[in-house]
Each structure stands twice: as C-alpha cells, then as structure tokens.
Write a protein that holds these residues in place. Structure first.
Motif, PDB file in Angstrom:
ATOM      1  N   PHE A 393       0.835  -1.206   0.000  1.00 29.57           N
ATOM      2  CA  PHE A 393       0.000   0.000   0.000  1.00 29.57           C
ATOM      3  C   PHE A 393       0.871   1.258   0.000  1.00 29.57           C
ATOM      4  O   PHE A 393       0.518   2.281  -0.605  1.00 29.57           O
ATOM      5  CB  PHE A 393      -0.931   0.016   1.216  1.00 29.57           C
ATOM      6  CG  PHE A 393      -2.183  -0.803   1.045  1.00 29.57           C
ATOM      7  CD1 PHE A 393      -2.850  -0.830  -0.172  1.00 29.57           C
ATOM      8  CD2 PHE A 393      -2.711  -1.549   2.092  1.00 29.57           C
ATOM      9  CE1 PHE A 393      -4.008  -1.571  -0.344  1.00 29.57           C
ATOM     10  CE2 PHE A 393      -3.861  -2.299   1.932  1.00 29.57           C
ATOM     11  CZ  PHE A 393      -4.516  -2.314   0.712  1.00 29.57           C
ATOM     12  N   THR A 398      -3.048  -0.770  -5.517  1.00 24.84           N
ATOM     13  CA  THR A 398      -4.478  -0.831  -5.212  1.00 24.84           C
ATOM     14  C   THR A 398      -4.799  -2.143  -4.505  1.00 24.84           C
ATOM     15  O   THR A 398      -3.965  -3.047  -4.431  1.00 24.84           O
ATOM     16  CB  THR A 398      -5.313  -0.750  -6.496  1.00 24.84           C
ATOM     17  OG1 THR A 398      -5.066  -1.932  -7.282  1.00 24.84           O
ATOM     18  CG2 THR A 398      -4.966   0.496  -7.295  1.00 24.84           C
ATOM     19  N   LEU A 399      -6.013  -2.239  -4.023  1.00 23.24           N
ATOM     20  CA  LEU A 399      -6.444  -3.451  -3.331  1.00 23.24           C
ATOM     21  C   LEU A 399      -6.353  -4.657  -4.261  1.00 23.24           C
ATOM     22  O   LEU A 399      -5.883  -5.735  -3.856  1.00 23.24           O
ATOM     23  CB  LEU A 399      -7.884  -3.263  -2.839  1.00 23.24           C
ATOM     24  CG  LEU A 399      -8.424  -4.261  -1.816  1.00 23.24           C
ATOM     25  CD1 LEU A 399      -7.586  -4.247  -0.544  1.00 23.24           C
ATOM     26  CD2 LEU A 399      -9.876  -3.927  -1.475  1.00 23.24           C
ATOM     27  N   ASP A 400      -6.754  -4.490  -5.485  1.00 26.04           N
ATOM     28  CA  ASP A 400      -6.703  -5.602  -6.440  1.00 26.04           C
ATOM     29  C   ASP A 400      -5.257  -5.994  -6.741  1.00 26.04           C
ATOM     30  O   ASP A 400      -4.941  -7.185  -6.851  1.00 26.04           O
ATOM     31  CB  ASP A 400      -7.423  -5.220  -7.739  1.00 26.04           C
ATOM     32  CG  ASP A 400      -8.891  -4.930  -7.501  1.00 26.04           C
ATOM     33  OD1 ASP A 400      -9.653  -5.883  -7.359  1.00 26.04           O
ATOM     34  OD2 ASP A 400      -9.251  -3.747  -7.430  1.00 26.04           O
ATOM     35  N   GLU A 401      -4.385  -5.009  -6.866  1.00 23.84           N
ATOM     36  CA  GLU A 401      -2.975  -5.291  -7.156  1.00 23.84           C
ATOM     37  C   GLU A 401      -2.311  -6.010  -5.987  1.00 23.84           C
ATOM     38  O   GLU A 401      -1.522  -6.944  -6.182  1.00 23.84           O
ATOM     39  CB  GLU A 401      -2.241  -3.986  -7.459  1.00 23.84           C
ATOM     40  CG  GLU A 401      -2.643  -3.366  -8.803  1.00 23.84           C
ATOM     41  CD  GLU A 401      -2.103  -1.965  -8.989  1.00 23.84           C
ATOM     42  OE1 GLU A 401      -2.076  -1.488 -10.137  1.00 23.84           O
ATOM     43  OE2 GLU A 401      -1.722  -1.337  -7.971  1.00 23.84           O
ATOM     44  N   ASP A 450      -9.807   2.789  -1.899  1.00 30.80           N
ATOM     45  CA  ASP A 450      -9.329   1.669  -1.081  1.00 30.80           C
ATOM     46  C   ASP A 450      -8.980   2.154   0.315  1.00 30.80           C
ATOM     47  O   ASP A 450      -8.361   3.218   0.479  1.00 30.80           O
ATOM     48  CB  ASP A 450      -8.081   1.037  -1.705  1.00 30.80           C
ATOM     49  CG  ASP A 450      -8.369   0.393  -3.047  1.00 30.80           C
ATOM     50  OD1 ASP A 450      -9.525  -0.014  -3.254  1.00 30.80           O
ATOM     51  OD2 ASP A 450      -7.444   0.300  -3.882  1.00 30.80           O
ATOM     52  N   ARG A 465     -13.060  -1.798   0.008  1.00 31.81           N
ATOM     53  CA  ARG A 465     -13.401  -0.748  -0.942  1.00 31.81           C
ATOM     54  C   ARG A 465     -14.902  -0.790  -1.155  1.00 31.81           C
ATOM     55  O   ARG A 465     -15.479  -1.855  -1.401  1.00 31.81           O
ATOM     56  CB  ARG A 465     -12.685  -0.963  -2.278  1.00 31.81           C
ATOM     57  CG  ARG A 465     -13.014   0.129  -3.312  1.00 31.81           C
ATOM     58  CD  ARG A 465     -12.284  -0.094  -4.641  1.00 31.81           C
ATOM     59  NE  ARG A 465     -12.720  -1.338  -5.297  1.00 31.81           N
ATOM     60  CZ  ARG A 465     -11.920  -2.364  -5.550  1.00 31.81           C
ATOM     61  NH1 ARG A 465     -10.639  -2.322  -5.196  1.00 31.81           N
ATOM     62  NH2 ARG A 465     -12.377  -3.447  -6.143  1.00 31.81           N
TER      63      ARG A 465
END
Length: 631
Positions: A393, A398-401, A450, A465
C-alpha cells in the motif's frame, strides 16, 4: 456527618435508573474520574475538579452501547454527534464534579468507620439479617466492581449526601394536591366486550390491479429497501493460515514441560464464616469452638447466620479479601478454624471443604497445547502477510494489485445493509468484526477508494473498498406484489370488521339488542375487562390500547368501538369507580413518594443550575470530538 440507615447499593441502583439522581450523584465512571495533577488528558474542568478523558470515554461507551441496544442499530459517528451523544456522556460527570467541588470546599471527609457502618447495613450484603462477606464479594463481582472502586463510589456518595439530603428532606408534598392527583389516577372503568375478528370476515371482493397499486403507494414505507453497498473485502485471520502450520508431538511436549504449572488445577477451599466487629469477640468465639461448640451455634448466639464461601483457589479469594485468603490457605492440614482481619471486620472462619490441587498430564492437555502453538504460529504468519500488505500500500498499489501480487483472495459482497444483511435478509458471513467494519463501510461517501489495512479488536485484519452505493428506495412493485396483495386483503378484512362493529354499536345505542345477545347470535365470547385506569396500557388489563380513553369519555351503558389486535372491539361501559386516598393508604403513600421524588428532582435541577453559576465549567471540545472519532 450523621449516620443514616440507608441501603447504599439500592440507592445506587435508583440513582442510575432515575433521571436527575443520575446527574446529581454521578455514579458512572467510578475510579479516577477527577484528578489534581499529572499528565492525564482532561476534557472538562469544574472549579478545580478535572474530568479525565478516560472517564469521559467510559461514559461515552456506555451511552453508545445503551443507544445501540435500545435502537437495534449501529449509528455512525455523524449520527451520534447529531443526537448530542458527547453532551449526554459528559453531563453526569459534570454534575458529579460540581458536587465534588462543593464537598471539597466544605471540607467534608468520610471516615473509615462511616464506610464500614454503611457496608454492614447494606441489605444486599446481608443474609438472615447479618453481614455476609460472600454476599458482599458476589455483589461486587456481579456489578463488575473491585472493592477499591466500590469504596471510592461509596465515599463520594456519602460526602455528596451531606450536601443534597438537607435539600431533599425539606421537600414536602401538599396533601390536598396529592389527594386530587390520586383520585384522578386511581379512577377506573370496567367494560364488557366482544372482538369482531377480521380473519372471519367474508365477502371481500378481489382487489383490482389499480387498487393493489394504490395500496402499494399508500403503504410504500412497508416495502422500503434499506441503503445497500457493494463491497470488495480483503481479510486476514489466523484461521486462514492453520493449513500452513504443523506441530509435532515433540514440540507440544517441550511447550508442556516449559509451561506445566499453568495447566495444573490449584487447591481450592470452601469456607464458612461469622464476622465480628472486634478481635476479642472473635477470639472468644474461637475458644468456644475448641471446647466443642459449632460455628452455627456461635452464629446463633450472635443473632446472625453462618455465611458460606464456595470452593475457590487462593488467587480467586485474594482478589476480593486477600487477608482472609492468606489465613484460610495457611491453615495446616488437620486444622479447621482461624481468624482473619479485613476491612469488613474479624472473620472467624471454618475450612468446610478442601479440593486438592491436581497436576495435568501431557496426554490430558496435548490437544490444548498443540492448538495454542498452532494459533501462535498462524498469527505470526498472518502478521507477516499483513506487513507485506502495508508495504504494498505504501508503494501506491491498489487493493486488487495487492491481492494479485500476494496471491490473496478478495471477497466480493454485491449488497450489504447497515445491519450486515444481504438483499435476502440473511447475514453476510464474510465480515471480520462486524461491529467495527460496518460503520466504516457506511461512513464512506466516495465509492472506489481503497482503505488501508486495519487490525480489528479480535486480532484479524481487513481492508475494503466500497464499489457502489444504492440509496434507500421503495422496492419495485413486481418484487413485492405478493406482499402487497396480502396487505390489501388484511386491510380489506379490517375494514369489514370495523364496519360490522360500528353497525353493532349502533344497535346497542338504539337499545334494540344487548351485547350478550350479539355475542350469542354470532357465537362470540363475551368478556369482561379488568378495571382500567386512564393510562393503562398493559395487554393483560387493556384489551385494546385506545380503549381506556374512550371509556373515560363515555357514560355507563355507552357502546364504543376500537381497533384491536386481530379486528375491532365492541365494548360497553359497565362501571365507573372512584377511589379516595383514604381507601387505599398504601397506594396513596406510593403516589406521594413518587410525587416527592419529582419535586426533589425539580429542586435538584435548580441546585445544579445554581452550582454551575458558582463554579464555571470549561469544556475542551476538541478532545470530545477526538474521542467521538472512535465511532
């Protein structure tokens, strides 16, 4: 300070339950509520009394918890602020500080004998009319109070009592006014009635589509869907890593050997005791036991009863009465009686039962030891992954990454409401720590952002998210058509029942039929109500909520109709009865007592206003706001 025979614990309960007295004596937030120095943060000052942030946050937590229990909802920070939760939490502490300041200025001091006298007289601490140390211990434990906290609370109450009691004792209830109020409240009405059952109504025409849609529009609130949010969730819990952890028997045995003592059952002792005010009396009684008398005979001669303390370890008993625990567990094998001095007096005790300690074998606790090691290692693995997530982070991932790079699964929740339910009304099981997470999900007004990784109170981690927000809306007609049809039918049957009841009431008014005849003709049960006062609302006494008001506006023989559960009541007033205060002195005295409490409350409020004029109150709003940010 004059001693009075008062039940302190009952008094405390009364203060907590009844309005102004809560504010007057301020029993919430026991302990270090006020301070005179040090580095503790202060949220408000009253004179020289400082209210600590810790005390305020404890009061705030109680207010929020009570609000959630009463509403069944978890309110957001903004909602809590809008209803003035901060002021509600601070108010009792300010009132307590005001009276504490007055006590300090007047030099009021509470002595140890005063405390002991009040404790011994407290009915909650007595059995068979005498003080019982076990009852004292259990009562404090059930109230989640340590002995030190309780004594601090009692000290404050006695000091403030000397300020407040002269005011309350001066309050007198006007006899004539009390009698008038009693007559008004005690007057009753009795009626006979029948229920026109809505479910029994026939001949209801099927509603048209237009009529159904009219019901749908008129009762749109009944078909309202709450606000929903679509959420993407990343969660970490120790259980997610159990499959990665292996614990051998050798490792478990090594841990067992290192922590063996923690698995052993300590010795426990059950005691019987009698408490004396002075040491010579206790020692004389101990001598009598040596000559063959029993503890029960000693207690009977003292005019009391033997108090019993259930099986406890030394540590358990020492948490409440350390001196008694030390003496009881120091008795050598074969000796049964002893004396111990505590704040409560001199305990002449008997060891009634001894449960020897027991060492646990490895085989008995192997599964427990293995689970503990597995939990620890799984937690370590979770913490390692959590650190990696934080690092990702920080780089702007991102959250998906993050999920893709660390091979973590994301949970997709298509719709969730404030209570944690989906569109079908079932609780969403994927949530970690719902009391913490749900308010956060509904605070966000910017879908697509996020969150950072957060550790919940239960030790798990989550990041989320909000993907989309669906505002509250009436459910589409097609979705609730079945419910609309059912409501339309119920409304129709209720209407027919009301029309029939009104027609029957007209016949009763015209004297063409009696209620008994109507009941017989229709196969209904004719019932007689209990006497109802003007404001009765108990279902056992009042067959319909609106019935008392109608009966008190009627004369004997009049018929009235009123909506009730399941249909419409037809009722005939059969008796109106007045009751004078002299006819029921017990009830009249209860009314006078309530009347007096109300007057005391009014005077107490005036006293509070006067004190606030005398002692300026400073409130540090920024700290209040910061404490509210926890929600």
């Amino acid at each position: 300070m004059a001693q009075q025979h008062k039940s302190k614990l009952v008094r405390f309960g009364t203060l907590i339950l009844f309005g102004f007295l809560v504010l007057s004596f301020g029993l919430w937030g026991i302990g270090d509520i006020f301070r005179g120095g040090g580095q503790t943060e202060v949220v408000a000052k009253v004179g020289t009394q400082e209210i600590t942030r810790q005390a305020y946050e404890q009061s705030l937590e109680r207010e929020v918890r009570a609000l959630r229990q009463s509403t069944g909802q978890r309110l957001s920070r903004d909602q809590l602020a809008a209803i003035g939760i901060a002021q509600r939490a601070l108010a009792p502490l300010i009132q307590q500080a005001l009276l504490s300041q007055v006590a300090a200025d007047r030099g009021l001091v509470v002595t140890q004998p005063q405390l002991l006298e009040q404790i011994r007289r407290e009915p909650s601490f007595q059995r068979n009319g005498t003080f019982d140390a076990e009852a004292y211990r259990l009562t404090l434990r059930n109230a989640n109070l340590s002995e030190q906290q309780f004594l601090a609370m009692l000290t404050q109450d006695i000091a403030r009592e000397s300020i407040f009691d002269p005011l309350t004792e001066a309050v007198q209830v006007p006899e004539a006014a009390a009698k008038l109020l009693f007559a008004y409240l005690a007057e009753t009405r009795t009626a006979q009635f029948v229920l026109v059952d809505s479910a029994a109504m026939t001949g209801l025409a099927a509603p048209s589509e237009a009529e159904l849609k009219e019901v749908y529009e008129d009762y749109a609130a009944d078909f309202q869907a709450p606000e929903y949010r679509a959420v993407t969730l990343l969660r970490l819990a120790p259980a997610d890593f159990f499959h990665e952890v292996e614990v051998s028997e050798a490792e478990a045995r090594e841990r067992y050997e290192a922590t063996k003592a923690s698995f052993d059952q300590p010795e426990q002792r059950a005691l019987r005791q009698v408490v004396f005010d002075d040491q010579p009396a206790a020692e004389a009684a101990l001598t009598e036991l040596a000559t063959g008398k029993t503890l029960d005979e000693i207690a009977a001669a003292k005019g009391s009863a033997v108090a019993e303390i259930a099986l406890q370890s030394k540590a358990q008993l020492a948490a409440v009465l350390p001196a008694l625990a030390e003496a009881a567990f120091a008795l050598p094998e074969g000796e049964k009686f002893g004396i111990a001095e505590t704040l409560l007096g001199f305990h002449l005790f008997e060891v009634a039962r001894v449960e020897p300690g027991k060492a646990s074998s490895f085989e008995e606790v192997q599964a427990q030891v293995t689970d503990k090691i597995r939990q620890e290692r799984a937690t370590e693995a979770m913490e390692s992954v959590a650190a990696q997530i934080d690092d990702e982070f920080v780089t702007g991932a991102t959250l998906d990454e993050v999920a893709e790079r660390l091979s973590l699964a994301l949970v997709t929740i298509p719709a969730i409401d404030r209570d944690g339910k989906d569109r079908a009304g079932a609780y969403v099981e994927a949530l970690p720590s719902p009391p913490e997470l749900l308010p956060l999900l509904f605070e966000s007004q910017d879908p697509g952002l996020d969150s950072l990784l957060t550790q919940a109170r239960d030790g798990s981690y989550y990041a989320y998210r909000v993907d989309a927000i669906t505002p509250p809306a009436t459910r589409p007609y097609a979705e609730v058509a079945t419910q609309v049809a059912a409501l339309a039918e119920r409304l129709g049957r209720d209407r027919l029942a009301k029309e029939k009841a009104e027609a029957l009431a007209a016949e009763l008014k015209a004297k063409s039929k009696t209620l008994d005849q109507i009941a017989t003709e229709n196969g209904w049960t004719l019932e007689t109500s209990q006497p109802m006062t003007r404001f009765d609302s108990e279902p056992a006494k009042t067959p319909a909520a609106g019935l008392p008001a109608l009966l008190f506006a009627a004369t004997v023989g009049d018929a009235v109709t009123v909506a009730a559960d399941g249909g419409t009541l037809v009722a005939v007033l059969t008796e109106g009865k007045a009751t004078k205060a002299e006819a029921d002195p017990g009830r009249f005295q209860n009314l006078k007592d309530s009347y007096r409490r109300a007057l005391v409350g009014d005077m107490g409020q005036q006293m509070s206003i006067a004190l606030r004029d005398e002692y300026p109150v400073e409130i540090y709003e920024q700290l209040l706001e910061a404490s509210l940010d926890r929600y």
